[in-house]
Design a protein around this motif. Structure first.
Motif, PDB file in Angstrom:
ATOM      1  N   THR A 124       0.829  -1.213   0.000  1.00 54.08           N
ATOM      2  CA  THR A 124       0.000   0.000   0.000  1.00 54.08           C
ATOM      3  C   THR A 124       0.858   1.256   0.000  1.00 54.08           C
ATOM      4  N   ARG A 145      -7.413   3.234  -2.870  1.00 57.63           N
ATOM      5  CA  ARG A 145      -7.168   2.838  -1.470  1.00 57.63           C
ATOM      6  C   ARG A 145      -8.304   1.945  -0.960  1.00 57.63           C
ATOM      7  N   TYR A 148      -7.784  -1.648  -1.944  1.00 57.55           N
ATOM      8  CA  TYR A 148      -6.829  -2.410  -1.139  1.00 57.55           C
ATOM      9  C   TYR A 148      -7.315  -2.507   0.276  1.00 57.55           C
TER      10      TYR A 148
END
Length: 148
Positions: A124, A145, A148
């Motif tokens: 990340t 984001r 993930y």
């Protein structure tokens, strides 16, 4: 866990064999009432407790009192004194090894969990850095984001 219980059972059998409370020729003969067939479970349970205590390297005789069926007084029994100390030392060493094995297994499990989360964090961080480098719009960054 199976190894621990197996070794505790073997230890209990070794204690009963070594102490031999039902041998009438020895000075530690427990008596006909203790050696009755109905008390086999009680003798085994007490020997299992002694085995577990030896494997942990502790004694809780100050809490539960002296052994009721197995005579653990070795002052008058010189023939078994050395055997008892060798067996108890052996079981303490086995117990120490098993405790070390359990702690190392717990450590491997925790490190494996931490390693997985560290890999996810690196992934990340790399994605965030690339989005900032290429100037990706904020709402698209939020969607990436969220993926993930």
């Amino acid at each position: 866990l199976i190894l621990i219980f197996t070794l505790m059972h073997i230890g209990a059998c070794a204690w009963v064999m070594l102490l031999d409370p039902c041998n009438e020729e020895k000075s530690n003969y427990a008596g006909a009432d203790v050696c009755a067939q109905s008390n086999v479970y009680h003798i085994y349970a007490e020997a299992l407790h002694i085995s577990a205590s030896m494997m942990l390297g502790v004694s809780n005789l100050h809490i539960i009192g002296k052994s009721g069926m197995l005579n653990l007084d070795f002052e008058g029994r010189h023939e078994d004194n050395t055997k008892v100390f060798l067996i108890s030392t052996l079981f303490m060493m086995i117990g120490l090894f098993l405790i070390a094995l359990l702690i190392s297994e717990a450590n491997v499990y925790v490190m494996g969990k931490m390693q997985g989360s560290a890999a996810f964090q690196r992934k990340t961080d790399r994605v965030n850095h690339e989005m900032e480098y290429y100037g990706v719009p904020d709402d698209l960054q939020r969607q990436v984001r969220a993926f993930y």
